[in-house]
Each structure stands twice: as C-alpha cells, then as structure tokens.
Write an enzyme that holds these catalytic residues in place. Structure first.
Site, PDB file in Angstrom:
ATOM      1  N   LYS A  25      46.612  20.802   0.885  1.00 43.29           N
ATOM      2  CA  LYS A  25      45.634  19.695   0.969  1.00 43.29           C
ATOM      3  C   LYS A  25      44.767  19.783  -0.274  1.00 43.29           C
ATOM      4  O   LYS A  25      44.025  20.741  -0.461  1.00 43.29           O
ATOM      5  CB  LYS A  25      44.786  19.875   2.241  1.00 43.29           C
TER       6      LYS A  25
ATOM      7  N   GLU B 225      38.287  32.008  -0.779  1.00 42.89           N
ATOM      8  CA  GLU B 225      37.682  32.213  -2.104  1.00 42.89           C
ATOM      9  C   GLU B 225      36.521  31.239  -2.166  1.00 42.89           C
ATOM     10  O   GLU B 225      36.730  30.022  -2.225  1.00 42.89           O
ATOM     11  CB  GLU B 225      38.735  31.958  -3.183  1.00 42.89           C
TER      12      GLU B 225
ATOM     13  N   CYS C 195      33.088  28.836  -9.572  1.00 43.46           N
ATOM     14  CA  CYS C 195      32.581  29.683  -8.484  1.00 43.46           C
ATOM     15  C   CYS C 195      32.001  30.982  -9.023  1.00 43.46           C
ATOM     16  O   CYS C 195      31.085  31.546  -8.443  1.00 43.46           O
ATOM     17  CB  CYS C 195      33.692  29.956  -7.480  1.00 43.46           C
TER      18      CYS C 195
ATOM     19  N   GLU D 268      23.852  28.375  -5.198  1.00 40.12           N
ATOM     20  CA  GLU D 268      24.901  27.997  -6.142  1.00 40.12           C
ATOM     21  C   GLU D 268      24.635  26.555  -6.565  1.00 40.12           C
ATOM     22  O   GLU D 268      24.797  25.635  -5.772  1.00 40.12           O
ATOM     23  CB  GLU D 268      26.264  28.117  -5.453  1.00 40.12           C
TER      24      GLU D 268
HETATM   25  N1  LIG Z   1      34.521  28.605  -4.985  1.00 43.14           N
HETATM   26  C1  LIG Z   1      34.942  27.537  -5.628  1.00 43.14           C
HETATM   27  O1  LIG Z   1      35.880  27.597  -6.422  1.00 43.14           O
HETATM   28  C2  LIG Z   1      34.310  26.224  -5.345  1.00 43.14           C
HETATM   29  C3  LIG Z   1      34.996  25.087  -5.696  1.00 43.14           C
HETATM   30  C4  LIG Z   1      34.443  23.848  -5.412  1.00 43.14           C
HETATM   31  C5  LIG Z   1      33.210  23.794  -4.810  1.00 43.14           C
HETATM   32  N2  LIG Z   1      32.540  24.932  -4.524  1.00 43.14           N
HETATM   33  C6  LIG Z   1      31.223  24.883  -3.894  1.00 43.14           C
HETATM   34  O2  LIG Z   1      31.256  23.953  -2.875  1.00 43.14           O
HETATM   35  C7  LIG Z   1      30.174  23.033  -3.021  1.00 43.14           C
HETATM   36  C8  LIG Z   1      30.548  21.715  -2.461  1.00 43.14           C
HETATM   37  O3  LIG Z   1      31.748  21.246  -3.041  1.00 43.14           O
HETATM   38  P1  LIG Z   1      32.796  20.570  -2.121  1.00 43.14           P
HETATM   39  O4  LIG Z   1      32.063  19.678  -1.175  1.00 43.14           O
HETATM   40  O5  LIG Z   1      33.895  19.947  -2.851  1.00 43.14           O
HETATM   41  O6  LIG Z   1      33.382  21.885  -1.424  1.00 43.14           O
HETATM   42  P2  LIG Z   1      34.084  21.951  -0.042  1.00 43.14           P
HETATM   43  O7  LIG Z   1      34.103  23.336   0.416  1.00 43.14           O
HETATM   44  O8  LIG Z   1      33.479  20.931   0.861  1.00 43.14           O
HETATM   45  O9  LIG Z   1      35.560  21.439  -0.384  1.00 43.14           O
HETATM   46  C9  LIG Z   1      36.638  22.281  -0.752  1.00 43.14           C
HETATM   47  C10 LIG Z   1      37.884  21.806  -0.028  1.00 43.14           C
HETATM   48  O10 LIG Z   1      37.689  21.934   1.368  1.00 43.14           O
HETATM   49  C11 LIG Z   1      37.980  20.710   2.020  1.00 43.14           C
HETATM   50  N3  LIG Z   1      37.135  20.587   3.205  1.00 43.14           N
HETATM   51  C12 LIG Z   1      35.874  20.108   3.279  1.00 43.14           C
HETATM   52  N4  LIG Z   1      35.457  20.128   4.568  1.00 43.14           N
HETATM   53  C13 LIG Z   1      36.459  20.633   5.321  1.00 43.14           C
HETATM   54  C14 LIG Z   1      36.632  20.886   6.707  1.00 43.14           C
HETATM   55  N5  LIG Z   1      35.682  20.616   7.598  1.00 43.14           N
HETATM   56  N6  LIG Z   1      37.794  21.411   7.117  1.00 43.14           N
HETATM   57  C15 LIG Z   1      38.779  21.697   6.244  1.00 43.14           C
HETATM   58  N7  LIG Z   1      38.680  21.457   4.914  1.00 43.14           N
HETATM   59  C16 LIG Z   1      37.531  20.934   4.445  1.00 43.14           C
HETATM   60  C17 LIG Z   1      37.709  19.666   0.959  1.00 43.14           C
HETATM   61  O11 LIG Z   1      38.357  18.456   1.258  1.00 43.14           O
HETATM   62  C18 LIG Z   1      38.247  20.356  -0.277  1.00 43.14           C
HETATM   63  O12 LIG Z   1      39.648  20.209  -0.324  1.00 43.14           O
HETATM   64  C19 LIG Z   1      29.921  23.051  -4.501  1.00 43.14           C
HETATM   65  O13 LIG Z   1      28.650  22.629  -4.817  1.00 43.14           O
HETATM   66  C20 LIG Z   1      30.139  24.468  -4.822  1.00 43.14           C
HETATM   67  O14 LIG Z   1      28.994  25.200  -4.536  1.00 43.14           O
HETATM   68  C21 LIG Z   1      33.061  26.137  -4.767  1.00 43.14           C
END
Ligand SMILES: NC(=O)c1ccc[n+]([C@@H]2O[C@H](COP(=O)([O-])OP(=O)(O)OC[C@H]3O[C@@H](n4cnc5c(N)ncnc54)[C@H](O)[C@@H]3O)[C@@H](O)[C@H]2O)c1
Length: 532
Positions: free
Chosen positions: A223, A299, A333, A430
């Site tokens: 996904k 991660e 991250c 973050e």
């Molecule tokens: N560690 C990393 O590499 C990384 C990467 C992107 C974002 N982030 C952090 O996350 C914050 C928000 O970004 P974001 O909203 O894109 O991150 P997120 O955690 O919401 O999204 C990451 C992935 O998880 C999916 N996701 C979201 N809600 C979900 C749920 N309830 N069940 C299953 N999957 C779900 C998203 O569609 C996406 O594919 C950023 O500000 C940053 O702090 C961290």
C-alpha cells in the site's frame, strides 16, 4: 520558460507578519532575513503518466468502487493524475492474489537462483528507465531531480542487486541434539507480506520493503502513500516485464484508514511492515494484534541529535549538520533535527550555519541548481509553519527564514533557530521540515543525557576529531544508527531502525531478511549414528 521570480520578502505568511509586528508572545528575532530564493514557472517534467490503476495479480485494474483520487504536484498543488483508489475490497482482491501466488504459484517453489535472476533483470530495467522514474519521483514528491536521478535511483538499483545476491544464500542450520536426533533448522518464507510505505522516499521505501520480502520467497501486497502513488506502479510494471509471476507483487494505491487499515487487519496477511509516523505505527500494531497477531516491523519517527564537539572541524560540521537536517526538504525520519553545539564553538557555528541556510537554493526541483523543493503537501506545509510559529512564541531566536516562498505550492524558507531549549516543541516534536534547531551544551555527560531525553531513538550524528569522544558518544547514545563525522550513509548492507518509539526491528542488511523468514525445526531420529 518564463522566469517569474517572486521575492520571498513580499510573500510572508500571515502569522510571521504578525510575529514581526509584535503581535506575538515576544519570541526573539535576532535579525530577520530572506533566504533570497525564488520559484519559477513550473518546468514541464520529461515523463508521461502511463500507470494509474491498481496492480493486482499482474494486471492493471480499476478499483472495485471505480473511485479515483488526485495526486498533486507539490510545486503548485495542481493535479498530476487521477489514480484508482483502493479500499477494503481491493485489498481483499490483492491479498487473495498474493495468497494464491504463495500457496500455488511458482515463486516460492522456483530455485533461489531463478528468483535472483528475475530481481537482477528488474534492476537492469529500472536502470534503463531511470530518467523517467527520476522525473516521476520528483514530480509526485517535489524532491530535487538531481537527487532522484543521481542518488536515489542508483541506490534503488544497488538495493535490488544486494537482495538478489542474498536470494541463494538463505541458509538454514543443523544443530547438535542431546539425543540421537538429526535436527535441521529451516528458514522458510513467511507467506503473504503486507507493506505500508510513506511519501518521503517512495522508491527507496519500495526497495527497502520489496527487496528482502521477494529475495526470501514471499509474496506481497504493497500500500503506497496517497501523496505519492506513481513510481511504485511504474516499477511494479517493470518487475512483471522482468518475469515476476502474477500475484507475487500487488500494488494498491489508497488512503491509510481505508486501504492501509484493511491490510493491517487482514486475516490472511502473515506479516506486516510499516514505515510512517509513530502515531500510525501504534494503530497498525494494534490492528495486527487484534486480527491474526501477525508479526509487525515498524520504522517510525525520530528527533535525532547531531552533536558538534569543541574539537570539530567547524566548517565541515556546519555543512554536515545542514545536510543532516535540510536534506529532502527536512522530510527524513532520521533528520538531525536537534543540533547540539559545544559552548566554546557555538557562536562561530551559529553564524556559519545561518549563512549556509541563507545560501540554500530553493526552487523548482527540476532546476539543476535547486537544493530544496517544496514540502509534500498543504498539510505538512501548514504543520511546519505552525512549528516555526511555536518556536518564535516559545522565545527561541529566529536566525533566518521562517516564511513560505511564493504564493503557490509548498515552498518554505530554510529556517534556523538558536537559543533552543530542550522543552520547546521545536526540540521535542518531529517537525519534518526545513527547520534547524540549535542548542548549546557544556560537557559530554550532559549532552548524552539531553540527546537521549526523547521518546525517539532512530539516529544520531557526532562531529569530533577525538576517538575517545567518538567512542563515548557512540556507545552512550540510544539510537539505531550513529554516524560519526558523516550523516545519512545508507548502504544496502547497513541495518536501519529505531530504539524506543522509533520502531521495532531493522531494515536493510542481513537483519531485514529475518523479518521475512519463519524458522522451522525438523527433528528426525538417527539409527546407529557414528557421531552425535
Ligand atoms: N519515519 C518515516 O520515514 C516517516 C515518513 C513519513 C512521515 N513520517 C511522519 O509522519 C508524519 C505524518 O505523515 P503521514 O501522515 O504521511 O504519515 P502516516 O503515518 O499517516 O502515513 C504513512 C503511511 O501509513 C498509511 N496510514 C495512515 N493511516 C493509517 C491507518 N490508520 N492504518 C493503516 N495505514 C495508515 C498512510 O496511508 C501511508 O501509506 C510526518 O509529519 C512525519 O513526522 C515519518
């Protein structure tokens, strides 16, 4: 191409104007400055959008609901393409394709060498198409094209060479028993892997997840992040051209709470791997536990310290600290988002760090000289600006930046705060944006304690010429990676992952293979053995 230059000084965000006019809580602004950057009329990306449907069982298909969602250009918020929106039913279809491909298909049954050859052919195809892929990655994500083309695509290819190399080296063990028994330990593929990836490195996250899963003979439902669905579809198509059997790799575009949650809670998914925020990590871990207790690797986020010691080469430390934070628009991250500087070199470091940030070139990511493109979307853009406001309001000193650039898209000035205290939000949360927070320290024990006083533990940077200082810090810091006199070195063989709330498990390197293997003990009696 029109050269429409927009002075960033003319386009201050409303809140900063109010801060500057003294309507705020008195945050100190030592000297407000523009980073003298500009946004041009968007350059047309040299690539066509060919794939927007879901890839299930080797076929591009519409979503079951027929719904689509737009993926947007972060340079101006305009629609790049409408992409099929996967939901519960599509995840069900993709999981049953992956299940069938695992239970009945050739993938886990073919020799490991054959699997490796398909992965190598895939890497060759990616190399052949790397210009288009780099353009697509930049268009969908906003990262500089030079970075996509010269750094990320070569690393992507290297990762698949690396994992192809592992495919035929997954050895089991034989272990001596206390009784006359022959004991074999088999390392088997785990089955159907569900993988959920973020938007900050769409292609590299694909490689980190898909590489070890396929090398070990599993099948996958991936996904992608709703902000960046395009490149995964393109490379998944190339994988099939390379000979990947249908159903082995299924790619579903869609949103987290619908498609992502359906994957995390699916009863027929044997393993879940997730990269994203700590908050979502907790949600998917709970969904996995409440469904079939599938093992989960996570991660997650970070608030990594970058520690500049008194003996450091300040010029190099400034450059590395700048890179550690601002790389990829600050959307990493492991970003070095707390720059701890020894009090003896603090003033010199600060002046140079500020000057470096003000020289940073922000603009259209398709321009060769651009170092920083736009943030991914309006949500992240607004969030970063809120944190900048909070830094000012909590009395950190805004040394430079702090504003949006232009009136379109999600460009933010490289921003540096000094006089940052450990309990300020900009030092604890973050931010995921181009905001450097500089903190002062006196001695090693103190900086280790303060660097570790966070819920995160993903990475750390250390700048020193003293081997004893380097050893003390590298062992004292509670983080999954410590980079000494360097940062963001991401070889395929180096494991990556977090302590504490930065995650569970490690990706890359030999450790990533264990995430996708089951361990089976097979015990057989030995008749009249010559030895035990
Ligand atoms: N560690 C990393 O590499 C990384 C990467 C992107 C974002 N982030 C952090 O996350 C914050 C928000 O970004 P974001 O909203 O894109 O991150 P997120 O955690 O919401 O999204 C990451 C992935 O998880 C999916 N996701 C979201 N809600 C979900 C749920 N309830 N069940 C299953 N999957 C779900 C998203 O569609 C996406 O594919 C950023 O500000 C940053 O702090 C961290």
């Amino acid at each position: 191409m029109a050269a429409r230059r927009v002075s960033s000084l003319l386009t201050r965000s409303a809140f900063l104007s109010s801060v500057l006019q003294g309507r705020n809580n008195g945050g100190r602004i030592r000297k407000f400055s523009s980073t003298a950057t500009a946004v041009e009329e968007p350059i047309t990306p040299p690539v066509k959008i060919n794939y927007t449907q879901l890839l299930i069982n080797g076929q591009f298909v519409d979503s079951a609901s027929g719904k689509t969602f737009p993926t947007l250009d972060p340079r101006n918020g305009e629609v790049i393409a409408n992409v099929a929106e996967g939901d519960v039913e599509d995840i069900n279809r993709a999981v049953s394709a992956a299940r069938k491909a695992f239970d009945e298909g050739p993938w886990p049954r073919m020799t490991a060498y054959e699997r490796a050859r398909i992965m190598l052919r895939f890497a060759d195809l990616v190399e052949k198409h790397s210009d288009e892929l780099a353009a697509l990655e930049t268009w969908d994500n906003g990262k500089p094209y030079e970075q996509s083309a010269k750094v990320e695509l070569p690393i992507f290819v290297r990762l698949f060479h690396y994992y192809a190399g592992w495919a035929d080296k997954i050895h089991g063990l034989t272990v001596p028993a206390d009784s006359p028994h022959h004991v074999q330990i088999l390392h088997e593929p785990i089955g159907v892997a569900g993988q959920i990836i973020p938007w900050n490195f769409p292609l590299l996250m694909f490689a980190w997840k898909i590489g070890p899963a396929l090398a070990t003979g599993n099948t996958v439902v991936l996904k992608t992040a709703e902000q960046t669905p395009l490149t995964a579809l393109y490379v998944a198509k190339l994988f099939h051209e390379a000979g990947l059997p249908p159903g082995v790799l299924n790619v579903v575009s869609g949103f987290g709470p619908t498609a992502g949650a359906a994957l995390a809670s699916h009863m027929d998914v044997d393993k879940l791997a997730f990269t994203g925020s700590t908050e979502t990590g907790k949600i998917v871990l709970e969904l996995a536990a409440k469904s079939n207790l599938k093992p989960v690797t996570l991660e997650l986020g970070g608030k990594s310290p970058f520690i500049v010691c008194e003996d450091a080469d300040i010029g190099k430390a400034v450059e590395q600290a700048h890179f550690a934070l601002f790389f990829n628009q600050g959307q990493c991250c492991c970003a070095g988002s707390r720059t701890f500087v020894h009090e003896k070199v603090y003033d010199e470091f600060l002046e140079k760090a500020k000057a470096r940030a003000m020289r940073r070139k922000v603009g259209d990511p398709f321009r060769k000289e651009t170092e920083q493109g736009p943030q991914i979307d309006s949500e992240q853009f607004e969030k970063v600006l809120r944190y900048i406001r909070s830094g000012v309001e909590s009395n950190a000193t805004l040394e430079c930046g702090g504003e949006r650039i232009g009136s379109k898209g999600y460009f933010i000035q490289p921003t540096v705060f000094s006089n940052v205290k450990d309990d300020m939000l900009i030092a604890t949360d973050e931010i995921f944006g181009p905001v450097q927070s500089i903190l002062k320290f006196k001695d090693l024990d103190e900086v280790i304690r303060r660097a570790n006083a966070t819920r995160y533990g993903l990475a750390a940077g250390v700048y020193t010429k003293n081997i004893d200082t380097a050893n003390t810090l590298s062992r004292g810091l509670r983080a999954g990676t410590v980079w000494i006199n360097c940062f963001d070195v991401f070889d395929a063989a180096i494991p990556f992952g977090g302590y504490k709330m930065s995650g569970i498990g490690r990706e890359k390197g030999i450790y990533s293979l264990h995430n996708y293997l089951q361990v089976k003990a097979v015990v057989t009696p030995l008749k009249n053995p010559a030895w035990l």
